[in-house]
Enzyme design. Structure first.
Site, short mmCIF file in Angstrom:
data_model
loop_
_atom_site.label_atom_id
_atom_site.label_comp_id
_atom_site.label_asym_id
_atom_site.label_seq_id
_atom_site.Cartn_x
_atom_site.Cartn_y
_atom_site.Cartn_z
N ASP A 64 0.84 -1.18 0.00
CA ASP A 64 0.00 0.00 0.00
C ASP A 64 0.89 1.25 0.00
O ASP A 64 1.86 1.32 -0.76
CB ASP A 64 -0.96 -0.05 1.20
CG ASP A 64 -2.16 0.88 1.04
OD1 ASP A 64 -3.15 0.46 0.42
OD2 ASP A 64 -2.08 2.03 1.54
N TYR A 122 -4.08 10.52 0.73
CA TYR A 122 -4.74 10.38 -0.58
C TYR A 122 -4.86 11.72 -1.29
O TYR A 122 -4.79 11.80 -2.51
CB TYR A 122 -6.13 9.75 -0.41
CG TYR A 122 -6.09 8.28 -0.10
CD1 TYR A 122 -6.34 7.35 -1.10
CD2 TYR A 122 -5.81 7.82 1.17
CE1 TYR A 122 -6.29 5.99 -0.83
CE2 TYR A 122 -5.76 6.46 1.45
CZ TYR A 122 -6.00 5.56 0.45
OH TYR A 122 -5.94 4.21 0.72
N HIS A 147 -4.23 -8.13 0.00
CA HIS A 147 -3.55 -6.86 0.19
C HIS A 147 -2.84 -6.74 1.53
O HIS A 147 -1.79 -6.12 1.63
CB HIS A 147 -4.60 -5.74 0.06
CG HIS A 147 -4.05 -4.36 0.07
ND1 HIS A 147 -3.28 -3.85 -0.94
CD2 HIS A 147 -4.18 -3.36 0.99
CE1 HIS A 147 -2.96 -2.59 -0.67
NE2 HIS A 147 -3.48 -2.27 0.50
#
Length: 417
Positions: free
Chosen positions: A211, A342, A395
């Site tokens: 990530d 983000y 993930h």
């Protein structure tokens, strides 16, 4: 609270700071007058835990969706069970005691107190290794890796497999301080990690991440190559950064095309979270910082979408560990600052033209993206030492398939000096 109060900055000051952030000056090693490394112990007050339980007791669950199969989002029945376990069965004091068995520290870097675990192997010549989490993960993702990597003989390995581990909370995550200025992309986080390793006396170190931790690891491999042994990823397609500009499907097998297409189509309806966090992070933060059940549902939705569970999330993860991870966000009130990454994302740090350190990847079948090996090789060239397709997992590999990830890490760093 661990976060410091800082004076407000006017817009001009913020622009100046952002320009400085993007300059090469951020890549500096530790100096003799660097701030000290201070021992840190996790200690949450009874009042904080009591308030959490009161909020959980007062959860207002939504009505059931037309289909109770996660198609509309997190299943109501599952969330009621999850909140019930959190309220009546889960024991934070047990987790707190387990976490505090390891050494935790704080040190100031780039104006922020950075939290990290530092677990040294009994083997003095063990390789230093940074383990870097992303969102919505935390440093607790790596708990199952600590003992096998630091004490390999007790877990099927040899002394040559030993690592000294540094497991930080990224800036704005967990017990690390939250930035209150713009520009804190994963690219700015990377020099903080470099300075941390220098401050601990590590001249050479490895980096491993998934990530956003993958992005930080790549940035370290680009900009701190004199000190990075190698970079290992369990998210090789981070932010789509390795798709070739020309003829992307040249030399790609039919199986790889199918795997890539299936995963892409399976996640078509799962990108709303990123659009919200990448455009209006503050707005969603009011809800997620106020409701523990809301916070849990927002995070669990990603664990469901990105893991290899066959429709049963509890088959892939220990529920207690899922709650541990959510507790880190709740107790530190770090959800608002964590999602800002983000908004601050910066692809320029993924320019790998001058990438010169060994790189490897473990691609798990339920990872967000499924880039073919040829893409990885076209991006990183002769630096690619390893690219393995895992039989299962997703993930959150360190939580979901720790044994597979441990073997991949051992294999990749074997022989690197």
């Amino acid at each position: 609270m661990l976060r410091k109060m800082k004076k407000r900055q006017n817009p001009i000051e913020k622009v100046i700071i952002l320009m400085l952030v993007l300059s090469a000056a951020t890549w500096t090693r530790a100096s003799e007058d660097a701030p000290e490394v201070r021992p840190f112990e996790i200690s949450i007050s009874d009042e904080t835990l009591d308030e959490l339980k009161e909020r959980l007791r007062k959860t207002r669950f939504p009505s059931e969706a037309p289909k109770e199969d996660w198609q509309y989002g997190v299943q109501v029945e599952y969330m009621k069970s999850f909140v019930d376990d959190w309220l009546h069965s889960y024991d934070w004091r047990k987790t707190e005691s387990t976490l505090n068995r390891y050494d935790h520290f704080l040190t100031e870097i780039d104006g922020l107190d950075i939290h990290f675990m530092h677990i040294k192997s009994k083997h003095e010549d063990a390789k230093p290794l940074l383990l870097l989490h992303g969102w919505p993960g935390s440093f607790v993702e790596f708990m199952e890796l600590i003992e096998p990597l630091t004490d390999p003989e007790a877990h099927g390995g040899s002394p040559e497999d030993a690592f000294h581990l540094v497991i930080p909370s990224l800036p704005g995550f967990g017990f690390s301080e939250a930035p209150n200025e713009p520009g804190w992309s994963f690219g700015r986080m990377a020099p903080v990690m470099s300075q941390l390793m220098a401050r601990l006396g590590y001249e050479r170190y490895g980096a491993q991440g998934g990530d956003w931790g993958a992005g930080v690891s790549i940035a370290l491999g680009i900009n701190d190559s004199d000190h990075v042994l190698g970079v290992h990823l369990n998210h090789p397609g981070f932010m789509g950064g390795i798709i070739p500009d020309e003829n992307p499907w040249k030399g790609v097998s039919a199986n790889e095309r199918e795997r890539h297409a299936n995963r892409k189509s399976g996640l078509t309806e799962h990108w709303g979270y990123g659009r919200i966090q990448g455009s209006r992070p503050q707005t969603i933060s009011y809800a997620l910082n106020d409701s523990p059940a809301g916070l849990a549902a927002w995070i669990l939705d990603k664990f469901y979408a990105w893991s290899d569970h066959g429709g049963d999330l509890d088959s892939a993860f220990n529920r207690e560990r899922l709650i541990d991870n959510i507790m880190i966000y709740w107790l530190t009130e770090s959800l608002p600052s964590s999602v800002r990454v983000y908004f601050e994302k910066d692809n320029r740090t993924l320019d790998t033209e001058n990438f010169s350190v060994p790189i490897g990847a473990a691609l798990f079948p339920k990872e967000i993206s499924q880039p073919p090996r040829r893409w990885f090789e076209r991006k990183y060239g002769d630096n690619v030492k390893q690219y393995n397709i895992m039989p299962e997992g997703g993930h959150f590999a360190a939580m979901e398939e720790p044994e597979l990830l441990i073997e991949e890490i051992r294999s990749f760093f074997d022989g690197l000096q």
